[in-house]
Write a protein that holds these residues in place. Structure first.
Motif, mmCIF file in Angstrom:
data_model
loop_
_atom_site.group_PDB
_atom_site.id
_atom_site.type_symbol
_atom_site.label_atom_id
_atom_site.label_comp_id
_atom_site.label_asym_id
_atom_site.label_seq_id
_atom_site.Cartn_x
_atom_site.Cartn_y
_atom_site.Cartn_z
ATOM 1 N N UNK A 1 -35.906 22.849 -10.720
ATOM 2 C CA UNK A 1 -35.763 22.227 -10.915
ATOM 3 C C UNK A 1 -35.513 21.318 -9.166
ATOM 4 N N UNK A 2 -37.112 20.978 -8.901
ATOM 5 C CA UNK A 2 -37.765 20.314 -7.861
ATOM 6 C C UNK A 2 -36.808 19.508 -7.341
ATOM 7 N N UNK A 3 -36.269 19.235 -6.007
ATOM 8 C CA UNK A 3 -35.793 18.187 -5.356
ATOM 9 C C UNK A 3 -36.681 17.240 -4.781
ATOM 10 N N UNK A 4 -36.329 16.622 -4.905
ATOM 11 C CA UNK A 4 -37.196 15.100 -3.414
ATOM 12 C C UNK A 4 -36.605 15.471 -1.861
ATOM 13 N N UNK A 5 -37.871 15.713 -1.414
ATOM 14 C CA UNK A 5 -37.364 15.506 0.326
ATOM 15 C C UNK A 5 -37.274 14.186 0.231
ATOM 16 N N UNK A 6 -35.695 13.955 1.832
ATOM 17 C CA UNK A 6 -36.450 12.962 2.614
ATOM 18 C C UNK A 6 -37.639 12.852 3.457
ATOM 19 N N UNK A 7 -38.041 11.925 4.056
ATOM 20 C CA UNK A 7 -38.922 11.444 5.249
ATOM 21 C C UNK A 7 -38.480 12.088 6.652
ATOM 22 N N UNK A 8 -37.303 11.277 6.752
ATOM 23 C CA UNK A 8 -37.480 12.589 7.920
ATOM 24 C C UNK A 8 -36.651 14.498 7.274
ATOM 25 N N UNK A 9 -36.234 14.888 6.972
ATOM 26 C CA UNK A 9 -36.889 16.238 5.951
ATOM 27 C C UNK A 9 -38.013 16.458 6.606
ATOM 28 N N UNK A 10 -38.936 16.723 6.006
ATOM 29 C CA UNK A 10 -40.136 16.580 5.966
ATOM 30 C C UNK A 10 -40.946 16.378 7.058
ATOM 31 N N UNK A 11 -40.793 15.602 8.423
ATOM 32 C CA UNK A 11 -40.798 15.326 9.783
ATOM 33 C C UNK A 11 -40.214 16.612 10.232
ATOM 34 N N UNK A 34 -41.786 25.983 -0.988
ATOM 35 C CA UNK A 34 -42.842 26.058 -0.884
ATOM 36 C C UNK A 34 -43.592 26.596 0.325
ATOM 37 N N UNK A 35 -44.625 27.456 0.828
ATOM 38 C CA UNK A 35 -45.590 27.810 1.451
ATOM 39 C C UNK A 35 -46.423 26.095 1.618
ATOM 40 N N UNK A 36 -47.249 26.243 -0.039
ATOM 41 C CA UNK A 36 -48.138 25.120 -0.054
ATOM 42 C C UNK A 36 -47.565 23.965 0.254
ATOM 43 N N UNK A 37 -46.321 23.474 -0.147
ATOM 44 C CA UNK A 37 -45.867 22.065 0.123
ATOM 45 C C UNK A 37 -45.677 22.296 1.313
ATOM 46 N N UNK A 38 -45.595 23.207 2.647
ATOM 47 C CA UNK A 38 -45.285 22.520 3.821
ATOM 48 C C UNK A 38 -46.625 22.598 4.387
ATOM 49 N N UNK A 39 -47.583 23.582 3.638
ATOM 50 C CA UNK A 39 -48.848 23.297 3.970
ATOM 51 C C UNK A 39 -49.386 21.847 3.970
ATOM 52 N N UNK A 40 -49.092 21.513 2.587
ATOM 53 C CA UNK A 40 -49.398 19.659 2.549
ATOM 54 C C UNK A 40 -48.471 18.801 4.049
ATOM 55 N N UNK A 41 -47.517 18.803 3.661
ATOM 56 C CA UNK A 41 -46.188 18.230 4.537
ATOM 57 C C UNK A 41 -47.823 18.041 5.995
ATOM 58 N N UNK A 42 -47.725 19.071 6.782
ATOM 59 C CA UNK A 42 -48.560 19.354 7.949
ATOM 60 C C UNK A 42 -49.496 18.426 7.516
#
Length: 92
Positions: A1-11, A34-42
């Motif tokens: 189950x994917x966990x929703x990351x905080x805005x601070x974590x994403x930044x 996931x790499x695609x998640x990180x790329x999306x955030x970037x």
């Protein structure tokens, strides 16, 4: 189950990915995303004003210098280990 990351974590993940010198694959794996998640955030944060503070620029340069120094030291250690093994094998 994917966990929703905080805005601070994403930044922080984006900051690490853009300034650490590590591959996105490595950063994503280290952070457990996931790499695609990180790329999306970037790509999301690039459209906003996510700048690295000037004081951080010195830290980034210092990190790069230390990474290079560590790589040289690791290579030197490997050479010394091989030399020790070689000379130990010659004592017979």
């Amino acid at each position: 189950m994917a966990m929703k990351q905080t805005e601070e974590f994403r930044r922080e993940a984006v900051r690490i990915a853009l300034s650490s010198g590590l591959s996105r694959t490595r950063v994503a794996a280290d952070l457990g995303i996931g790499k695609s998640t990180l790329s999306h955030w970037i790509s999301q944060y690039r459209s906003t004003d996510l700048t690295v503070p000037e004081a951080s620029t010195d830290l980034i340069r210092e990190n790069e210098r230390l990474r290079l120094e560590n790589r040289v030291l690791r290579e030197e250690r490997e050479i010394l280990k091989k030399a020790t093994q070689f000379f130990a094998s010659q004592k017979t």
